[in-house]
Motif scaffolding. Structure first.
Motif, mmCIF file in Angstrom:
data_model
loop_
_atom_site.group_PDB
_atom_site.id
_atom_site.type_symbol
_atom_site.label_atom_id
_atom_site.label_comp_id
_atom_site.label_asym_id
_atom_site.label_seq_id
_atom_site.Cartn_x
_atom_site.Cartn_y
_atom_site.Cartn_z
ATOM 1 N N ILE A 691 0.843 -1.196 0.000
ATOM 2 C CA ILE A 691 0.000 0.000 0.000
ATOM 3 C C ILE A 691 0.881 1.251 0.000
ATOM 4 O O ILE A 691 0.578 2.236 -0.682
ATOM 5 N N ALA A 693 3.806 1.566 -1.406
ATOM 6 C CA ALA A 693 4.289 1.759 -2.781
ATOM 7 C C ALA A 693 3.177 2.283 -3.660
ATOM 8 O O ALA A 693 3.367 3.208 -4.460
ATOM 9 N N GLY A 694 1.972 1.682 -3.509
ATOM 10 C CA GLY A 694 0.836 2.090 -4.337
ATOM 11 C C GLY A 694 0.466 3.540 -4.077
ATOM 12 O O GLY A 694 0.240 4.316 -5.021
ATOM 13 N N ILE A 697 3.028 5.873 -5.725
ATOM 14 C CA ILE A 697 2.950 5.999 -7.190
ATOM 15 C C ILE A 697 1.667 6.727 -7.581
ATOM 16 O O ILE A 697 1.647 7.507 -8.535
ATOM 17 N N ALA A 698 0.585 6.491 -6.819
ATOM 18 C CA ALA A 698 -0.671 7.186 -7.112
ATOM 19 C C ALA A 698 -0.477 8.690 -6.920
ATOM 20 O O ALA A 698 -0.883 9.500 -7.764
ATOM 21 N N LEU A 700 2.276 10.361 -7.064
ATOM 22 C CA LEU A 700 3.158 10.875 -8.108
ATOM 23 C C LEU A 700 2.389 11.063 -9.412
ATOM 24 O O LEU A 700 2.485 12.117 -10.072
ATOM 25 N N ALA A 701 1.601 10.040 -9.764
ATOM 26 C CA ALA A 701 0.843 10.118 -11.011
ATOM 27 C C ALA A 701 -0.123 11.293 -10.946
ATOM 28 O O ALA A 701 -0.260 12.055 -11.911
ATOM 29 N N TYR A 702 -0.773 11.461 -9.803
ATOM 30 C CA TYR A 702 -1.729 12.555 -9.652
ATOM 31 C C TYR A 702 -1.019 13.899 -9.805
ATOM 32 O O TYR A 702 -1.486 14.793 -10.509
ATOM 33 N N ILE A 704 1.688 14.573 -11.379
ATOM 34 C CA ILE A 704 2.089 14.840 -12.765
ATOM 35 C C ILE A 704 0.884 15.252 -13.603
ATOM 36 O O ILE A 704 0.930 16.232 -14.343
#
Lengths: 947, 113
Positions: A691, A693-694, A697-698, A700-702, A704
Motif C-alpha cells: 500500500i 508503494a501504491g 505511485i498514485a 506521483l501520477a496525480y 504529474i
C-alpha cells in the motif's frame, strides 16, 4: 587518425586469437604477432617526425562537455614506451607460442595479452588524462586476467587478486588526483596541463594531487610499501611475467611519473617522497632478491629494486637524473625481459626454478647460459654491457645529491648496487655454474630455436647498447628525455669517467662487496632465516579478510538470494527515498484543469478497481485470478481508446489475448491453487509495503497529471515532422518506425532473444532429467480432460476466420503509417489467428500446415529491419532514417511507398515469430505431458489418439 | 478523472507488489503482470490525459495528444509479454525440476546447491 589506430589495433587483434585458434597454434600466434607488428610499423612511420622534435597528435571529440576526448599524442617519451611495449610484445608472442604447453588454451592467452597490450599503448599515447585513466584501469583488469591465467593454481588466483586489489585501489586514488590536477590546470589535456607548472605548484591542492597520483604510480610500479604484490604475481606463466614485469605494466607507474615530471617534479615534496620511496625500494628489493631461491622470485624482487632505482632518479628532479632514468628504462627492459625468458626456459626444460636444485646448467644448456650470462652481468652492472652504463650514471647522480646528510644517498645507492651485483652473481653461480648434477627433476638441455630466439635478440641488444651506446640508444634517450624535461637534452654516454669519478669507486665497491656476499652466502642465509620479518601476504590478508567478511555480511543482510526479501527491501528503499525527497521540497497544488467524470468511465473504473483488488484477495485461486487479469487488460485497452491512444488500445487487447492464452497453457502444468502459507503478520507486513508503494505511485501520477509540462515537450517536433519528415500521419507509428526507429530495432531484437530463450528453456526441460520425468509422470496420470477436444463447430469457424483474420492483419499493417495500426499489432493479430487454429484443430494439425519455421521468422524480421536501416545509407542518410515517395499506378489511386514500411515489415515478422515460438515451446512441453497429436486433415471426425 | 486514474495506477501497483511478495511462482508472475500494467499506464499518463484527440495528423484536427509516451508504451507492452513469457517458462522449469513452485529455495536446497 594513426595514433588512435595504433592504440586500437591490439584491441582489434584481441578478437582474432579466439577465432583463429581452431586454425592451429602457429596460425594463431602468427596472426596475433602480425597485428602487433602492424602497430609497430605504424609507430615507426611516426618516428622520424617525433625525433625531429615534433609532437604528433590525433584528436577525436568524445564527450567534450565532460572534457573527455579521445586525444592522443606521441612525443619522444610516448615513442620510447610504445616501442618497448609493442617490440617486446612481439617477442613475447613468439616466446609464448613455444612456451605454453598443449593443455594451455592459447587463444585465450593471446586475447588477454592483446587486451593488455592495447591498454598499455593507450596509456602511453593518451593526451587526455581521463582517457589515460580508462586505459590505466584496463591494464589493471587485463593484467588480472593474465596473472590468473592458470586458473587451476590457487597461487595464480590469489596473486591476480592481490595485484588487482593493490593496483586497482592505487588507480582509484589516481583518478582523484588526476581530477584535481585537471581542475587546477583548467583542462584534462596533457598538452595543456604540462604547460601549467607554475599554476599547479602554487595551488593549495598541489600536495593532495601529488600524493594521490603518486599512490597510483607507486602501487603500479611496486614501490615500497606497495612492493609486495609483484612477487606474488609471479604465479603467472613466464611470458606474462617477462612482459608485465620487465617492460610494461610495472613501468606504467614510472611512465606516469616521467609524464608528469614537468609539472610535478622540482618541489621539495616531490623530491622527498619520490626519492626516498625509490631509494628504500631499491635497497629492500635488492636485499630480498639475494635470498630468494626461486629464479622468478629473485628476478621479481630485482625488478622491484630496479624500479626503485628509476623512481629515485626521477625523484631527484634534475634534468640529468631524468635522462639517466630514461636510459635505465631501456636497459632494464632489455636485460630483464631476457632474464625472465631465460628463467622460463630453465623452468621449461629442468621442470624446476629452484636455485637449490639447479647448478651446472652451463654444460647442459650452453645457449641459455650465454643469454642469461650476458643479461645477468648487465643487471649486475658489469662492463661492457648496457646495465653498467646506466648504473655508473646513476651512481654519479647519487654522489652529487644530498638527502639529509651528504653521505646518505651515495652510501645507500652503493649498497643497492652491491646487493644487485650479489643477486645477479648468485643467479648465475647457483643456476649455471658448478658441477652438473644428476638429480634434476627433468634432464635439461637447450630448447628449440623458437624459445630462445626472443631472449637472444634481447641479449644482442644488451651487448650492442653496451658497446656502442651513442650510436644505438642515445637518439632515443635524447628524444624521450627532451619530452620528459620539456627542454632539449643531449646525453653523453661514456664507458670511462676517469679516476676521479666517484662512480668508479662506488662501482668497484659494489662489485667487490657483491663477490664477498656471494662467497658468504651460506652464513648470510642462516642469519636471514633466523631473523623474523613481516610477511606481506599475511598483513595483506589480515586487512582484506575483515573487509571481505564485512562486505559479505552486508550483502547477506540485503540480499541473501531470497527474491521475496530483495523485492521487499527494494520497494521499501524506493518508497522511503521518494518520501524523503517529497518532504524535502515545497509543494503547491496543480493548476491543470481536470477531466470530468462521466458515468461510463466511472463504471469502467469501478470494474477495474474491483478486478485489481480482487486479484490480490483471491489470488490463491489461480484460474480466477487469470480471468480477472483479462478484465483488467480489457479495461485498460478501453481506457487507451478513450484517451486518444488507439494504437495502444489495439496493442494492449491483442497482447492481452496472447498473454492469457500463454498463462492458461502454463497453468495447465502448475498447481491450480496456491496454498495459504504466510502468517497473518507477514501478510499484513506485505500489505503495508504494497500500500505504501501504491500510495506513492498514485500520488506521483496525480501530481504529474494535474500539472502542465515544466518544459516544452519534444513531442511538438514529432507532430510537426510526422508528415513532412517521415511521410506518415500517425505520429505514434512514425515515432516507432522512424524517429525512434533505433529503439524499436533494439526492442524487436530483445523480443526475438526472449523467444529464443523460451525455446532454449523448453529444450532444456525436454532433455532427460527430473523435469522430463515429471512431464512423463503427468502423461501417465492425465484424467478428467474435456471429452471433445476439438469441437466441430469451433474447428470450422476458426478455419473460416483464418483468412479473414489475416486480411485484417494485412489491413492493419498497411494503414499503420497513417492510421492506428502497424507492424506490432499486425504481428499479434496474425499470431492470434494462428493460435486459434492451435486451439481448435490441435497442435499437430496446425504445425503440419505451417511451413515457415518460427526461428526463421524472427531472423527474417530482424534482418529485414536491419536492411531497411542500412538501406538509408545508400541514400546518404543515417541508419534507419526513412525516405518515401508517392507512386501513381493505374488503376489504383496514388499511394505512398516508404522505407519505413519495410522496417515495419521486419517488426511484424519478428513479433509474429517470437509470439508463435513462445507458444509453440510451451506446447512442446504439453505434448511430452501426454497431449495427443494428430496431423490428419480429418482429425475432427475421429477422436484423437484412438482408432 | 485524473484522481481516479491515479488511484487505479496506485491500486495496480499495490496489488502487484503484494502479489510479488508471495512465496509461490504463479502469484509472483500475476503480480509482475499487474505491475507492468501500472508502469505502462503511468508512463502513458505522464503525457497527460486528453480524450478525443489522437495523434493522427489531419487538417481539421482540433489538437493532438502527446504521441511520445504512447510510442514508448506501445513497445513496452509487447516487450512485457516477452518478459512475462520467459518468467512463466522459468517458473514451469523450476516446478518440473524441483517438484515445488516456491520462489525461494529452502535451506536444505541451498546447502545442496
Amino acid at each position: 587518425m594513426t595514433l588512435a589506430l595504433i592504440a586500437a589495433l591490439p584491441f582489434l587483434g584481441a578478437l582474432l586469437p579466439g577465432l583463429l585458434i581452431r586454425a592451429g597454434r602457429t596460425a594463431c600466434a602468427t596472426v596475433t604477432g602480425s597485428v602487433t607488428a602492424l602497430a609497430l610499423a605504424l609507430l615507426a612511420l611516426q618516428a622520424p617526425a617525433v625525433l625531429r622534435g615534433e609532437v604528433v597528435q590525433t584528436r577525436i571529440e568524445w564527450l567534450p562537455s565532460l572534457g573527455l576526448n579521445a586525444n592522443f599524442m606521441l612525443d619522444g617519451l610516448g615513442l620510447l614506451f610504445a616501442g618497448l611495449i609493442l617490440g617486446i610484445g612481439l617477442l613475447i608472442i613468439l616466446y609464448a607460442r613455444f612456451y605454453l604447453s598443449k593443455s594451455d588454451p592459447m587463444g585465450v592467452f593471446y586475447t588477454y595479452l592483446m587486451l593488455f597490450q592495447g591498454a598499455m599503448v593507450g596509456i602511453v599515447l593518451s593526451d587526455n588524462i581521463l582517457l589515460l585513466l580508462i586505459f590505466w584501469e584496463l591494464t589493471s583488469l587485463s593484467s588480472f586476467l593474465l596473472i590468473g591465467y592458470w586458473k587451476h593454481l590457487p597461487e595464480g588466483r590469489q596473486g591476480a587478486r592481490m595485484a588487482l586489489a593493490v593496483t586497482g585501489s592505487g588507480g582509484l586514488a589516481m583518478i582523484a588526483g588526476m581530477l584535481i590536477l585537471g581542475n587546477i590546470a583548467g583542462s584534462y589535456d596533457l598538452s595543456v596541463i604540462l604547460t601549467q607548472k607554475v599554476v599547479i605548484q602554487a595551488s593549495g591542492w598541489y600536495l593532495p594531487a601529488l600524493i594521490l597520483i603518486l599512490l597510483g604510480a607507486f602501487t603500479k610500479s611496486a614501490q615500497f610499501p606497495f612492493h609486495f604484490w609483484l612477487p606474488h604475481a609471479m604465479a603467472a606463466p613466464t611470458p606474462v611475467s617477462a612482459y608485465l614485469h620487465s617492460a610494461t605494466m610495472v613501468k606504467a607507474g614510472i611512465f606516469l611519473m616521467a609524464r608528469m615530471w614537468p609539472v610535478l617534479a622540482g618541489t621539495p615534496e616531490w623530491f622527498w617522497i619520490v626519492t626516498s620511496a625509490g631509494l628504500i625500494t631499491m635497497v629492500i628489493g635488492a636485499k630480498i632478491a639475494f635470498f630468494k631461491d626461486d629464479l622468478k622470485a629473485l628476478l621479481a624482487f630485482s625488478t622491484v629494486s630496479h624500479l626503485g632505482l628509476i623512481t629515485m632518479l626521477l625523484g631527484l628532479g634534475t634534468a640529468k637524473a631524468a635522462t639517466v632514468a630514461i636510459f635505465h628504462i631501456i636497459n632494464h627492459a632489455t636485460f630483464k625481459a631476457a632474464l625472465f625468458m631465460s628463467a622460463g626456459i630453465v623452468d621449461h626444460e629442468a621442470h624446476t626454478r629452484d636455485l637449490r636444485r639447479l647448478g651446472g646448467l652451463r654444460h647442459l644448456m650452453p645457449v641459455t647460459f650465454t643469454i642469461a650470462g650476458i643479461a645477468a652481468l648487465s643487471m649486475a652492472g658489469i662492463p661492457p654491457f648496457n646495465g653498467f652504463l646506466s648504473k655508473e650514471m646513476m651512481l654519479e647522480e647519487a654522489a652529487h645529491t644530498a638527502l639529509g646528510p651528504d653521505w646518505l644517498l651515495p652510501v645507500l645507492a652503493t649498497i643497492g648496487a652491491l646487493f644487485s651485483v650479489a643477486y645477479s652473481f648468485r643467479f648465475l653461480a647457483h643456476g649455471f655454474l658448478g658441477p652438473v648434477r644428476d638429480d634434476y627433476p627433468h634432464k635439461p638441455h637447450d630448447p628449440g630455436f623458437g624459445l630462445w630466439a626472443a631472449p637472444a635478440l634481447l641479449a644482442t641488444l644488451v651487448v650492442i647498447i653496451g658497446l656502442a651506446p651513442m650510436a644505438s640508444a642515445a637518439w632515443l634517450v635524447d628524444a624521450a628525455a627532451s619530452a620528459v624535461t620539456g627542454t632539449a637534452q643531449e646525453v653523453h654516454i661514456k664507458h670511462w669517467h676517469g679516476l676521479y669519478s666517484p662512480a668508479l669507486w662506488m662501482s668497484i665497491a659494489a662489485v667487490g662487496g657483491g663477490f664477498a656476499m656471494l662467497a658468504a652466502f651460506p652464513r648470510l642465509r642462516a642469519m636471514w632465516d633466523g631473523t623474523p620479518r613481516p610477511e606481506a601476504k599475511a598483513i595483506f590478508d589480515a586487512i582484506v579478510e575483515p573487509l571481505a567478511a564485512g562486505a559479505r555480511a552486508l550483502t547477506q543482510a540485503l540480499h541473501n538470494g531470497s527474491l521475496t526479501r530483495a523485492i521487499a527491501i527494494a520497494t521499501i528503499a524506493i518508497t522511503a527515498t521518494a518520501l524523503w525527497a517529497f518532504n524535502s521540497g515545497t509543494h503547491s497544488p496543480g493548476t491543470r484543469e481536470m477531466l470530468a467524470i462521466t458515468p461510463v468511465t466511472a463504471i469502467a473504473w469501478g470494474l477495474l478497481m474491483f478486478a485489481t483488488l480482487g486479484v490480490a484477495l483471491i489470488h490463491r485461486n489461480r484460474l480466477l485470478s487469470l480471468i480477472l487479469i483479462g478484465i483488467i487488460g480489457l479495461i485498460i485497452s478501453l481506457g487507451f481508446a478513450w484517451l486518444s491512444a488507439p494504437d495502444l488500445a489495439l496493442t494492449q487487447i491483442t497482447v492481452e489475448v496472447v498473454t492469457v492464452v500463454f498463462m492458461l497453457l502454463a497453468l495447465n502444468f502448475l498447481p491450480k491453487e496456491t496454498p495459504r502459507e504466510s502468517s497473518p503478520v507477514r501478510r499484513i507486513r506485505d500489505a503495508v509495503i504494497a500500500i505504501g508503494a501504491g500510495a506513492g505511485i498514485a500520488g506521483l501520477a496525480y501530481a504529474i497529471m494535474t500539472r502542465n509540462f515544466a518544459f516544452p515537450s519534444i513531442s511538438a517536433y514529432h507532430l510537426e515532422q510526422s508528415k513532412p519528415g517521415a511521410g506518415g500521419t500517425n505520429a505514434v507509428n512514425t515515432i516507432i518506425v522512424d524517429f525512434r526507429g533505433y529503439d524499436t530495432f533494439g526492442e524487436i531484437i530483445v523480443l526475438g532473444i526472449a523467444a529464443l530463450l523460451i525455446y532454449a528453456l523448453a529444450e532444456a526441460l525436454l532433455k532427460p532429467g527430473p523435469a522430463n520425468d515429471a512431464l512423463r509422470a503427468m502423461a501417465a496420470t492425465r484424467t478428467g480432460l474435456a471429452g471433445d477436444r476439438h469441437p466441430l463447430l469451433m474447428v470450422m469457424a476458426t478455419r473460416f476466420i483464418l483468412p479473414v483474420a489475416m486480411m485484417i492483419g494485412v489491413f492493419i499493417f498497411l494503414r499503420g503509417h497513417n492510421l492506428p495500426g502497424g507492424g506490432f499489432v499486425a504481428g499479434l493479430v496474425f499470431a492470434i489467428a494462428t493460435v486459434m487454429q492451435y486451439m481448435a484443430s490441435g497442435l499437430g494439425w496446425t504445425e503440419a500446415r505451417q511451413r515457415i519455421d518460427h526461428h526463421a521468422l524472427i531472423g527474417a524480421g530482424v534482418l529485414t529491419a536491419a536492411a531497411a536501416g542500412v538501406g538509408s545509407w545508400l541514400f546518404g542518410a543515417p541508419f534507419l532514417a526513412s525516405s518515401y515517395t508517392y507512386v501513381h499506378l493505374w488503376p489504383l489511386e496514388e499511394f505512398e511507398l516508404a522505407t519505413a514500411a519495410i522496417f515495419d515489415l521486419g517488426v511484424f515478422l519478428c513479433v509474429l515469430g517470437a509470439v508463435l515460438l513462445a507458444l509453440n515451446s510451451l506446447s512442446r512441453l504439453a505434448r511430452r505431458a501426454g497431449e495427443t497429436v494428430s496431423a490428419d486433415p480429418y482429425s475432427v471426425d475421429r477422436p484423437e489418439g484412438g482408432n | 478523472m485524473e484522481a481516479l486514474i491515479a488511484i487505479a495506477i496506485g491500486s495496480l501497483t499495490a496489488s502487484g507488489v503484494y502479489l510479488m511478495l508471495r512465496q509461490r511462482t504463479f502469484p509472483v508472475i500475476i503480480g509482475l503482470t499487474l505491475l507492468s500494467y501500472a508502469v505502462n499506464v503511468f508512463i502513458f499518463a505522464a503525457g497527460r490525459i486528453v480524450p478525443g484527440l489522437p495523434a493522427i495528423i489531419a487538417k481539421d484536427a482540433a489538437g493532438y495528444t502527446d504521441p511520445l509516451p504512447q510510442a514508448l508504451v506501445l513497445t513496452a507492452i509487447v516487450i512485457s509479454f516477452g518478459m512475462t513469457a520467459v518468467i512463466v517458462l522459468m517458473a514451469l522449469g523450476s516446478w518440473l525440476e524441483a517438484g515445488h513452485d516456491k520462489v525461494d529455495m529452502d535451506e536444505e536446497e541451498e546447502t545442496r546447491a
